[in-house]
Structure formats: structure tokens, C-alpha cells
Design a protein around this motif. Structure first.
Motif, PDB file in Angstrom:
ATOM      1  N   LEU A 122     -30.306  -0.125 -34.970  1.00 58.39           N
ATOM      2  CA  LEU A 122     -29.259   0.862 -35.213  1.00 58.39           C
ATOM      3  C   LEU A 122     -28.408   0.955 -33.956  1.00 58.39           C
ATOM      4  N   PHE A 165     -21.733   7.124 -40.811  1.00 57.14           N
ATOM      5  CA  PHE A 165     -22.323   5.789 -40.923  1.00 57.14           C
ATOM      6  C   PHE A 165     -21.271   4.787 -41.366  1.00 57.14           C
ATOM      7  N   LEU A 188     -34.732   8.156 -35.493  1.00 59.51           N
ATOM      8  CA  LEU A 188     -34.027   7.433 -36.551  1.00 59.51           C
ATOM      9  C   LEU A 188     -33.506   8.346 -37.657  1.00 59.51           C
ATOM     10  N   ARG A 189     -34.331   9.248 -38.158  1.00 60.35           N
ATOM     11  CA  ARG A 189     -33.901  10.090 -39.275  1.00 60.35           C
ATOM     12  C   ARG A 189     -32.710  10.962 -38.880  1.00 60.35           C
ATOM     13  N   THR A 216     -30.224  -3.318 -44.934  1.00 64.28           N
ATOM     14  CA  THR A 216     -30.063  -1.879 -44.695  1.00 64.28           C
ATOM     15  C   THR A 216     -30.609  -1.074 -45.864  1.00 64.28           C
ATOM     16  N   LEU A 248     -33.702   1.617 -45.831  1.00 60.44           N
ATOM     17  CA  LEU A 248     -33.573   2.992 -46.314  1.00 60.44           C
ATOM     18  C   LEU A 248     -34.658   3.312 -47.341  1.00 60.44           C
ATOM     19  N   LEU A 299     -29.567   8.793 -38.715  1.00 60.62           N
ATOM     20  CA  LEU A 299     -29.047   8.419 -40.025  1.00 60.62           C
ATOM     21  C   LEU A 299     -28.238   9.541 -40.676  1.00 60.62           C
ATOM     22  N   ARG A 300     -28.244  10.739 -40.095  1.00 61.67           N
ATOM     23  CA  ARG A 300     -27.384  11.815 -40.591  1.00 61.67           C
ATOM     24  C   ARG A 300     -26.004  11.786 -39.952  1.00 61.67           C
ATOM     25  N   LEU A 314     -26.637   9.141 -47.061  1.00 62.96           N
ATOM     26  CA  LEU A 314     -25.954   8.867 -45.802  1.00 62.96           C
ATOM     27  C   LEU A 314     -24.508   9.353 -45.866  1.00 62.96           C
ATOM     28  N   SER A 369     -24.317   2.343 -37.134  1.00 62.74           N
ATOM     29  CA  SER A 369     -24.531   1.350 -38.178  1.00 62.74           C
ATOM     30  C   SER A 369     -25.794   0.568 -37.871  1.00 62.74           C
ATOM     31  N   ILE A 370     -26.347  -0.082 -38.896  1.00 63.18           N
ATOM     32  CA  ILE A 370     -27.471  -0.994 -38.727  1.00 63.18           C
ATOM     33  C   ILE A 370     -26.908  -2.414 -38.699  1.00 63.18           C
TER      34      ILE A 370
END
Length: 302
Positions: free
Chosen positions: A164, A190, A182-183, A203, A207, A186-187, A217, A240-241
């Protein structure tokens, strides 16, 4: 029976659609239908079963399909081997990650060994690269996913870690102090790769493993150009991933922060995509043999 009739039949059977076959062959739909109708008349048998909802091959159609596909493959191979301009040029399709990470060094190494060879490369998403190799639009490809594409083989050559990527700002540097960020990351806003990207598919897989869906997301942009997406992250738009290989330089220069996904499942593979043996030109075969040796001897590591 001629080549145009066989092409119309094979493409229609392959895509199960007269309109898609016409599109791929750059013909009108009535022309494709006419070619198949004339072929059926010549052979005195029905090749395709047509209904309002589906299109399928009859038993006779299935028998002809194997012969017709082989004829078209041999024709394609003959053109490649007998046309000097194409024989001297390798057409390589490549997705964004291998384009930045593998292709330049690979071409430089092969050029040193075979300076007479010319290259033509085109960058697109992984599924398009695979499709073009399958249909003969490219001699060989480099992609970051594989599918059950007809007439294609896949050779894994190296690994690629997904991470990420976030802007290097005070706000995101605070996440580095968290044990499991991470969580929360991810908010954040994105940025997502396009649908056919191998990175997009990975990705979604990530998820699902996190118990999340894409709808959860805050996707603010979907982008088909990896370089532009990375630039947007460095400018602070969001996270972004992405492939570590594509963002490593920006991280080392201090423009990005990288957060590992923490699961070995996201050490994905990068693949050589090559056509079936009967469609492969001698020039392509030599390049494929070179790539096999190049990666087996460890000259290039991910």
C-alpha cells in the motif's frame, strides 16, 4: 472453401457471436454471416446451431473447428516466417508492471546478443496483452496475471510484492507508529487501477481476505496509467495498492511511504505469455529460449 470463410467460422464459434466476430475481423456482420452460409452450402452440412438466445457448434462444426483453427495458425506462422520485415521485428505486449520492472533490462540483454533484431513494444493491461498474444497481435507478452486464454502458455519468471503506497506527509507518517495500520489506511481516499489490470484483481483478492468489499472503500479515481496514479499519490490525493517494483524509487527518494500487506499470498508472479508451438515463429522461439535462460540463471531478480 477459402481462408475468409474459415476465419469467419472460427471467430464466430470462438466468440459465440456474429457481431463480435465481425468486429474482430473488421467486417460487417452480414459479410460474416454470408461467409459461414456459403461454407455450410459447400460442405452440405450445418456448422452452427443458431437460436434467439445462444449460438453453438454442431458436431460437424466442432470437427471442422479443429482443422480450421490449425489452418489459420499455420497461415499465421507462414506469414511471420516468410515476411522478412516481421521476421526481423519482435512485437512484444507488456503490462504496466513488467514494462517498468522487467522489459528495459531484458531488451538490453537480448540486444547485446542479437543486435540485428528490432523491437516493437506496446503497453496495456494484462488481459489485453494476453488477448493479443492469443489472437496473434503480439509475438510474445509480459503480464502480471494469467488466464485460460486459448493458444497461450504462461511461464512464471519472477515475483512481485504488492504494497500500500501513501503520500509522505505528516498525516500518513503517523500511521507508521501503528502496529496494524492497514484497515485505517483503507479508509483514506483510494486510487484504483482499471478493471483489466492484474493489480486490480489482486487488490480485490486482498480486500476479500480482509473481509472488505470495494464498495466499502472511498474510491476517488480509477486510472489505467500506473505512472499517473503514482504521481497523484505523491501529490497527496490518496493511497493505492501497487507493485513495490513500480514505487520503490519514489519511496527511496522520500516521495512515498510504503506499507506491506503482511501476507505472503501477495508475493504474486509475473509471467511470460507465449503462443502455442504451431503458431510461434522461429524468431519468437529464440527470444523465448533466451528469456527462459535469462531468468533461470538469476541475472534479474525482483
Amino acid at each position: 472453401m477459402d481462408i475468409r470463410q474459415l476465419e469467419a467460422f472460427v471467430y464466430t464459434a470462438k466468440y459465440q457471436s456474429f457481431s463480435l466476430a465481425a468486429q474482430k475481423l473488421y467486417l460487417s456482420q452480414p459479410t460474416v454471416s454470408s461467409h459461414i452460409c456459403n461454407l455450410e452450402k459447400e460442405l452440405h452440412t450445418q456448422l452452427l446451431q443458431r437460436t434467439t438466445k445462444a449460438l453453438s457448434m454442431t458436431p460437424a462444426g466442432r470437427r471442422l473447428y479443429s482443422y480450421a483453427a490449425e489452418i489459420l495458425d499455420l497461415r499465421h506462422k507462414a506469414i511471420l516466417e516468410l515476411t522478412s520485415q516481421q521476421e526481423a521485428t519482435l512485437h512484444i505486449g507488456v503490462s504496466s508492471v513488467p514494462s517498468l520492472h522487467l522489459l528495459p533490462e531484458l531488451l538490453a540483454a537480448y540486444h547485446a546478443q542479437a543486435p540485428e533484431v528490432r523491437f516493437r513494444t506496446s503497453c496495456s493491461d494484462s488481459l489485453d496483452v494476453i488477448r493479443r498474444v492469443s489472437e496473434g497481435g503480439c509475438d510474445i507478452g509480459l503480464a502480471d496475471t494469467k488466464t485460460a486464454a486459448p493458444g497461450c502458455g504462461f511461464l512464471p519468471v519472477t515475483s512481485d510484492e504488492l504494497v500500500l503506497a501513501a503520500p509522505n506527509t505528516p498525516h500518513f507518517r503517523e500511521y507508521q507508529q501503528q502496529k496494524e495500520p492497514l484497515r485505517a489506511l483503507l479508509r483514506e481516499p483510494f486510487l484504483l487501477r482499471e478493471d483489466n489490470s492484474g493489480t486490480k484483481q489482486e487488490t480485490l483478492y486482498f480486500l476479500r481476505n480482509m473481509g472488505l468489499s470495494l464498495d466499502e472503500l472511498n474510491v476517488i479515481a480509477v486510472m489505467d496509467d500506473a505512472a499517473s496514479l503514482i504521481r497523484c499519490i505523491t501529490l497527496g490525493m490518496g493511497v493505492s495498492i501497487l507493485s513495490r517494483a513500480t514505487v520503490q524509487n519514489d519511496a527511496q527518494s522520500g516521495r512515498l511511504l510504503l506499507f506491506p500487506l503482511g501476507q505472503s499470498a501477495f508475493l504474486r508472479r509475473l509471467y511470460i505469455v507465449y503462443p502455442s508451438a504451431r503458431r510461434m515463429s522461429e524468431q519468437t522461439r529464440r527470444f523465448l529460449d533466451f528469456m527462459k535462460e535469462y531468468y533461470q540463471t538469476g541475472q534479474r531478480q525482483a
